[in-house]
Each structure stands twice: as structure tokens, then as C-alpha cells.
Design an enzyme around this catalytic site. Structure first.
Site, short mmCIF file in Angstrom:
data_model
loop_
_atom_site.label_atom_id
_atom_site.label_comp_id
_atom_site.label_asym_id
_atom_site.label_seq_id
_atom_site.Cartn_x
_atom_site.Cartn_y
_atom_site.Cartn_z
N ARG A 155 15.10 -9.21 -0.61
CA ARG A 155 13.94 -9.18 0.29
C ARG A 155 13.34 -10.58 0.46
O ARG A 155 12.79 -10.91 1.51
CB ARG A 155 12.91 -8.19 -0.20
N ASP A 208 9.62 -7.68 -9.31
CA ASP A 208 9.45 -6.26 -9.05
C ASP A 208 8.20 -5.77 -9.78
O ASP A 208 8.15 -5.77 -11.01
CB ASP A 208 10.69 -5.51 -9.55
N ASN A 265 -1.82 -7.05 -1.73
CA ASN A 265 -1.33 -6.24 -0.62
C ASN A 265 -0.21 -5.29 -1.01
O ASN A 265 -0.05 -4.23 -0.40
CB ASN A 265 -0.85 -7.17 0.50
N TYR A 309 -0.70 8.83 -4.50
CA TYR A 309 -1.13 7.67 -3.71
C TYR A 309 -2.66 7.65 -3.61
O TYR A 309 -3.28 6.60 -3.78
CB TYR A 309 -0.50 7.73 -2.33
N LYS A 325 -5.18 4.63 -4.94
CA LYS A 325 -6.07 3.86 -4.07
C LYS A 325 -7.53 4.01 -4.49
O LYS A 325 -8.32 3.07 -4.34
CB LYS A 325 -5.86 4.26 -2.62
N VAL A 383 -1.59 1.98 10.07
CA VAL A 383 -0.99 1.07 11.06
C VAL A 383 0.52 1.25 11.10
O VAL A 383 1.15 1.69 10.14
CB VAL A 383 -1.36 -0.39 10.73
N THR A 422 3.49 0.18 10.37
CA THR A 422 4.37 -0.62 9.54
C THR A 422 5.51 0.27 9.02
O THR A 422 5.56 1.45 9.34
CB THR A 422 3.61 -1.21 8.35
#
Length: 241
Positions: free
Chosen positions: A37, A55, A81, A139, A143, A170, A172
Site C-alpha cells: 500500500r 500495520d 485517520n 465499530y 468510535k 463519504v 470512500t
């Protein structure tokens, strides 16, 4: 010019934020989870970005990145991020890694943590959380935890600017092509909080959506919950904030 680390910057919001910060003249450190990546960051590296690889599901990799960055020019800001939507990596990447980087990195005066409106669905309970990712994580819970971390850092480190940002849903790779929110607006708030000298950007302890400060889940500013979260993460990682 500020030196700013953007984690998870191989694509999506992280890539867009790193690109915009470079264009604005900042010294940007970009991050990818592996060498494959990282090859996609060559264009940003060609414009002057420094690349770190690790990682975030592996705590030793997070610690190595922190050591690498502490041995170079100090960072002014970190945009936390990097994130995953589902699976066993949720807790290690979404909360444990930003906690460790916050504890280990020396120098940053501005910290921006990526939250989500999903944090309102999170449970303010630490019982039974699998921090090591041996099973799939929630998740929404992750958050809520990282938004609480941002508020706790703002309270305990008054010399820093610590904020959480909901970028919206968004389009992505994580959000999917049909996501309804604006991709450009999705990364501008974190750039602004990381680098701007506007008075509103020089505040701390906020939960932001498109440069508007909103009220987060009520547990976020519960100091007892903040303290329990920090104590649990310190015990789990062996690293105190």
C-alpha cells in the site's frame, strides 16, 4: 509550515487530507499499513512527503513508528485517520493504535481523532471488550471510545489542542460509492484543526462535523468514563498516557 502526520493515508479521507496539506505547504508524514500500500504513496513522496509503514493491528508496529518519528524532526500535529469498519481489526486500529501513538509520540501540540456519527450507537461499557482483536469488534463502540479519548486528552493535557471529527458518510472505499456526504467536506475539518490559526481551530475538546462543533454522546464528557477508559487502555497496553 507545520509537520503533520496523517495515519491511514494510502487512500480515502487520509489520502485527500495529506494531499491538501502538502498543497498548502506543510511538511506531511503519510502512513500505510504495508509496503504494497505504501507504493501507492509514491506520488505524495515525490512531492516531499515522508512515508512510514506499519500495520496498526500490531502493537509493536505502532511502537516502532512512534520511535521512528520521535527520532526525527518533531511533529506539530497528528491526524488519527486510520480506521476499519468491521472485523477483528476494529479495536486494535480504531482505538488502541491512536491511544498508543498519543502516549508515545513526543511533540505534537494538535491531535485530531476521526470519529463517526456511529459513535452515538456505541455502548459506554468496557466490559468484555476484546482490545487485541481475537474476535470482531463493534465499530460504534470503537468510535465512542476514540471520541472519549479525544475529550480526555483535552482535559488532561490543557497545553494541547485535542478534537474529534465526524467526517460524514463519504464515498470512500470504506463508505462505498453510494455514500451521501461530500468527500471534500469530509476531510477539510481535520486539516483545519491540524493547521489553522483561526480562533475556532485553536479550541480543544470539541466534536466537529463540517467545521461545526456539535454535542457528542453524553458519555464522551463523563470524566469517570474517560478515566476508566484510559486506565483500561494503560493496563491493556502497558503504556500510560
Amino acid at each position: 509550515m507545520s509537520r503533520i502526520l496523517v495515519t491511514g493515508s494510502a487512500d480515502g479521507l487520509g489520502r485527500a487530507a495529506a494531499d491538501a496539506l502538502l498543497s498548502a505547504g506543510h511538511d506531511v508524514v503519510v502512513h500505510a499499513r504495508n509496503r504494497e500500500r505504501a507504493a501507492g504513496l509514491d506520488a505524495l513522496a515525490g512531492r516531499g512527503a515522508h512515508v512510514v509503514v506499519g500495520d496498526f493491528t500490531e502493537r509493536d508496529a505502532v511502537r516502532r513508528i512512534a520511535t521512528e518519528l520521535n527520532d526525527t524532526q518533531p511533529l506539530d500535529a497528528v491526524v488519527h485517520n486510520a480506521g476499519v469498519w468491521s472485523g477483528r481489526a476494529v479495536m486494535p486500529v480504531n482505538i488502541v493504535a491512536p491511544y498508543l501513538l498519543t502516549a508515545l509520540l513526543r511533540g505534537p501540540r494538535r491531535l485530531v481523532y476521526l470519529s463517526s456519527s456511529s459513535h452515538f450507537e456505541g455502548r459506554p461499557s468496557l466490559a468484555g471488550v476484546d482490545w487485541r482483536g481475537r474476535s470482531a469488534g463493534s465499530y460504534a463502540d470503537s468510535k465512542l471510545f476514540v471520541t472519549t479519548l479525544a475529550a480526555a486528552v483535552a482535559r488532561l493535557r490543557p497545553g494541547l489542542l485535542s478534537n474529534a471529527v465526524d467526517p460524514g458518510w463519504v464515498p470512500t472505499r470504506m463508505g462505498g460509492p453510494d455514500a451521501p456526504d461530500d468527500l471534500e467536506l469530509g476531510h477539510q475539518t481535520q486539516e483545519w484543526l491540524a493547521s489553522s490559526d483561526e480562533p475556532e481551530a485553536l479550541t480543544s475538546g470539541g466534536y466537529w462535523y463540517h467545521r461545526r462543533r456539535l454535542q457528542p454522546h453524553r458519555a464522551v464528557h463523563d470524566e469517570a468514563f474517560q478515566d476508566r477508559l484510559l486506565q483500561t487502555l494503560a493496563e491493556e497496553t502497558g503504556t500510560a498516557l
